[in-house]
Design a protein around this motif. Structure first.
Motif, PDB file in Angstrom:
ATOM      1  N   THR A  53      -3.416  -7.094  -3.969  1.00 35.91           N
ATOM      2  CA  THR A  53      -2.993  -5.712  -3.539  1.00 35.91           C
ATOM      3  C   THR A  53      -3.537  -5.175  -2.081  1.00 35.91           C
ATOM      4  O   THR A  53      -3.366  -4.080  -1.733  1.00 35.91           O
ATOM      5  CB  THR A  53      -3.288  -4.920  -4.419  1.00 35.91           C
ATOM      6  OG1 THR A  53      -4.700  -4.533  -4.726  1.00 35.91           O
ATOM      7  CG2 THR A  53      -2.397  -4.836  -5.769  1.00 35.91           C
TER       8      THR A  53
ATOM      9  N   ASP B   2      -8.893   5.779   1.268  1.00 36.57           N
ATOM     10  CA  ASP B   2      -7.467   5.882   1.148  1.00 36.57           C
ATOM     11  C   ASP B   2      -6.821   4.866   0.254  1.00 36.57           C
ATOM     12  O   ASP B   2      -5.783   4.280   0.318  1.00 36.57           O
ATOM     13  CB  ASP B   2      -6.896   6.209   2.404  1.00 36.57           C
ATOM     14  CG  ASP B   2      -7.172   7.419   3.166  1.00 36.57           C
ATOM     15  OD1 ASP B   2      -7.358   8.563   2.259  1.00 36.57           O
ATOM     16  OD2 ASP B   2      -7.020   7.436   4.387  1.00 36.57           O
TER      17      ASP B   2
ATOM     18  N   ARG C  41      -2.993   3.528  -5.969  1.00 37.97           N
ATOM     19  CA  ARG C  41      -2.262   3.414  -7.280  1.00 37.97           C
ATOM     20  C   ARG C  41      -1.667   1.824  -7.465  1.00 37.97           C
ATOM     21  O   ARG C  41      -1.495   1.505  -8.600  1.00 37.97           O
ATOM     22  CB  ARG C  41      -0.805   4.277  -7.025  1.00 37.97           C
ATOM     23  CG  ARG C  41       0.235   4.016  -7.829  1.00 37.97           C
ATOM     24  CD  ARG C  41      -0.362   4.382  -9.304  1.00 37.97           C
ATOM     25  NE  ARG C  41      -1.096   5.674  -9.271  1.00 37.97           N
ATOM     26  CZ  ARG C  41      -1.805   6.114 -10.442  1.00 37.97           C
ATOM     27  NH1 ARG C  41      -1.837   5.270 -11.548  1.00 37.97           N
ATOM     28  NH2 ARG C  41      -2.502   7.454 -10.348  1.00 37.97           N
ATOM     29  N   ALA C  42      -1.363   1.128  -6.330  1.00 41.46           N
ATOM     30  CA  ALA C  42      -1.077  -0.348  -6.576  1.00 41.46           C
ATOM     31  C   ALA C  42      -2.152  -1.077  -7.368  1.00 41.46           C
ATOM     32  O   ALA C  42      -1.723  -1.983  -8.028  1.00 41.46           O
ATOM     33  CB  ALA C  42      -0.570  -0.898  -5.119  1.00 41.46           C
TER      34      ALA C  42
ATOM     35  N   ASP D 212      -2.119  -0.018 -11.037  1.00 46.53           N
ATOM     36  CA  ASP D 212      -0.817  -0.586 -11.680  1.00 46.53           C
ATOM     37  C   ASP D 212      -1.243  -2.199 -11.720  1.00 46.53           C
ATOM     38  O   ASP D 212      -0.651  -2.817 -12.923  1.00 46.53           O
ATOM     39  CB  ASP D 212       0.340  -0.586 -10.734  1.00 46.53           C
ATOM     40  CG  ASP D 212       0.579   1.072 -10.975  1.00 46.53           C
ATOM     41  OD1 ASP D 212       0.140   1.921 -11.611  1.00 46.53           O
ATOM     42  OD2 ASP D 212       1.555   1.420 -10.131  1.00 46.53           O
TER      43      ASP D 212
ATOM     44  N   GLU E 126      -4.795   8.210  -5.802  1.00 46.35           N
ATOM     45  CA  GLU E 126      -3.206   8.623  -6.053  1.00 46.35           C
ATOM     46  C   GLU E 126      -2.627   7.981  -4.687  1.00 46.35           C
ATOM     47  O   GLU E 126      -1.551   8.100  -4.340  1.00 46.35           O
ATOM     48  CB  GLU E 126      -3.106  10.173  -5.999  1.00 46.35           C
ATOM     49  CG  GLU E 126      -3.442  10.671  -7.262  1.00 46.35           C
ATOM     50  CD  GLU E 126      -2.952  12.303  -7.568  1.00 46.35           C
ATOM     51  OE1 GLU E 126      -3.085  12.733  -6.280  1.00 46.35           O
ATOM     52  OE2 GLU E 126      -3.199  12.641  -8.695  1.00 46.35           O
ATOM     53  N   GLN E 127      -3.479   7.524  -3.860  1.00 41.87           N
ATOM     54  CA  GLN E 127      -2.933   6.811  -2.639  1.00 41.87           C
ATOM     55  C   GLN E 127      -2.273   5.553  -3.007  1.00 41.87           C
ATOM     56  O   GLN E 127      -2.435   5.158  -3.928  1.00 41.87           O
ATOM     57  CB  GLN E 127      -4.262   6.687  -1.539  1.00 41.87           C
ATOM     58  CG  GLN E 127      -4.677   8.092  -1.061  1.00 41.87           C
ATOM     59  CD  GLN E 127      -3.789   8.650  -0.365  1.00 41.87           C
ATOM     60  OE1 GLN E 127      -3.111   8.311   0.537  1.00 41.87           O
ATOM     61  NE2 GLN E 127      -4.085  10.083  -0.343  1.00 41.87           N
ATOM     62  N   THR E 128      -1.168   5.279  -2.058  1.00 39.79           N
ATOM     63  CA  THR E 128      -0.505   3.995  -2.252  1.00 39.79           C
ATOM     64  C   THR E 128      -1.276   2.808  -2.566  1.00 39.79           C
ATOM     65  O   THR E 128      -0.995   2.133  -3.607  1.00 39.79           O
ATOM     66  CB  THR E 128       0.242   3.531  -1.083  1.00 39.79           C
ATOM     67  OG1 THR E 128       1.250   5.012  -0.449  1.00 39.79           O
ATOM     68  CG2 THR E 128       1.479   2.657  -1.170  1.00 39.79           C
ATOM     69  N   ARG E 129      -2.189   2.337  -1.941  1.00 35.50           N
ATOM     70  CA  ARG E 129      -3.161   1.116  -2.356  1.00 35.50           C
ATOM     71  C   ARG E 129      -3.969   1.465  -3.581  1.00 35.50           C
ATOM     72  O   ARG E 129      -3.821   0.419  -4.489  1.00 35.50           O
ATOM     73  CB  ARG E 129      -3.862   0.960  -1.147  1.00 35.50           C
ATOM     74  CG  ARG E 129      -2.976   0.096  -0.041  1.00 35.50           C
ATOM     75  CD  ARG E 129      -4.293  -0.502   0.869  1.00 35.50           C
ATOM     76  NE  ARG E 129      -3.521  -1.227   2.108  1.00 35.50           N
ATOM     77  CZ  ARG E 129      -4.168  -1.695   2.828  1.00 35.50           C
ATOM     78  NH1 ARG E 129      -5.459  -1.899   3.013  1.00 35.50           N
ATOM     79  NH2 ARG E 129      -3.417  -2.148   4.232  1.00 35.50           N
TER      80      ARG E 129
END
Length: 363
Positions: free
Chosen positions: A157, A126, A83-84, A87, A78-81
């Motif tokens: 990413t 993370d 999730r990126a 996705d 669920e951290q930004t990276r």
């Protein structure tokens, strides 16, 4: 003069003795009663079958494309990276990756063993690093798609991707095709055996026909397993389990032909070939994993004997202790339904013999 008269009458006799050419109706009547009619029908059927055979296998296998690849995800996804990265995988594979979140790596690995997922994305640090656990045994074609895509998405990413094959294929089966071939052999020989019984042992009674089908299924399943394991060493099989799967496959295929032979007579090969070869084998998941098959075939294949056989054999070889009842129920269902139809309408089957009459008993 008599000889001249006979000579003059002879051409008329070639047209039916009426001194005129046969009418179209008479020609058609003669054609229907001759062996040329079934031969002509077979010519058309064989040409169509050739096109359908090539078309079905090309449609299913020539360009495997991901449709729905279930995968597990654990860690800091669920951290930004993280999730990126996920996705990016969705976008790269056209939204075909269906991610299921698990609390622990052990739970995700359990799902992998139970073949609920084809891979595990373990997102660490993370979201800066992902360990991708692949399972070539679940489907080498799916594993290759994920192995090719994940590092490229990670580079875009900023995520370091590490690949691990936690369920590799056996050395003698580097492409994962051996199970498909042994299952294919069981299916083909299963219904070819029933065809041969109908030709060379036509007088078998219904009980004898079922018993003989079971006999060659048991012996044939043993021969296939012994050849692949003991003679060639291509696969290390759980021998008894694999033997029983092959025997049940052969019996089901043989009884399917016998059922159709009861229902449609000499044309029984058509529905048998269509069900087992044109539809069943390319949709079995043996040559191309189910997530890469066209969606309808990936669903239908599980309910047909070839797909059920591949599924059961695949689990027996690569996922011992996680065998499922479903493929066995499918094989048993086809066998039982076929036996029931044959038994109920056994009087319509072109084979069989009448019981010995008083004359035979007196002699």
């Amino acid at each position: 003069m008599e000889d001249d008269s006979a000579a003059r009458e002879q051409p008329g006799t070639a047209h039916g003795g009426h001194g005129r050419p046969p009418t179209p109706g008479e020609r058609w009547a003669r054609f229907k009663e001759s062996p040329l009619l079934p031969a002509a029908v077979l010519v058309l059927i064989l040409a169509s079958a050739a096109a359908l055979f090539a078309g079905s296998y090309t449609y299913a296998m020539a360009n495997p494309t991901p449709h729905s690849i279930p995968a597990a995800v654990v860690g800091s996804y669920e951290q930004t990276r993280g999730r990126a990265f996920l996705d990016g995988m969705e976008k790269a594979l056209d939204a075909s990756v269906k991610v299921h979140a698990y609390d622990t790596t052990a739970q995700a690995r359990q799902a992998l063993d139970e073949q609920k997922v084809f891979a595990v994305f373990d997102v660490r640090d993370d979201g800066r690093r992902v360990v991708l656990d692949l399972s070539s045994a679940s489907g080498v074609s799916v594993a290759e798609v994920l192995a090719d895509t994940a590092p490229a998405v990670g580079a875009r990413t900023g995520v370091l991707v590490t690949l691990k094959d936690v369920k590799p294929l056996q050395e003698g089966d580097p492409r994962g095709l051996a199970i498909f071939y042994v299952s294919l052999a069981a299916v083909i020989i299963g219904f070819v055996g029933a065809i041969q019984l109908s030709v060379h042992a036509r007088a078998l009674t219904p009980v004898e026909r079922i018993a003989c089908t079971a006999a060659y299924a048991l012996l044939g399943g043993f021969a296939i397993a012994a050849t692949v394991d003991w003679l060639l060493g291509a696969l290390e099989l759980p021998f008894v389990e694999s033997w029983m799967i092959l025997a049940l496959t052969m019996f089901a295929a043989g009884m399917v032909f016998t059922m159709f032979n009861t229902l449609v007579g000499r044309w029984a090969m058509l529905p048998t070939w269509g069900l087992m070869v044109l539809l069943g084998n390319p949709s079995s998941g043996g040559a191309v994993s189910w997530p890469l098959l066209p969606s309808p075939m990936g669903v239908i294949g599980r309910w047909l004997p070839p797909g059920a056989s591949v599924d059961a054999q695949h689990t027996a070889v690569y996922f011992p202790g996680h065998q499922r009842a479903f493929p066995f129920l499918v094989l048993a269902g086809w066998a039982l339904v076929s036996c029931a139809v044959f038994w109920i309408w056994r009087h319509r089957h072109p084979g069989g013999r009448r019981p010995a009459g008083p004359a035979h008993e007196a002699s």
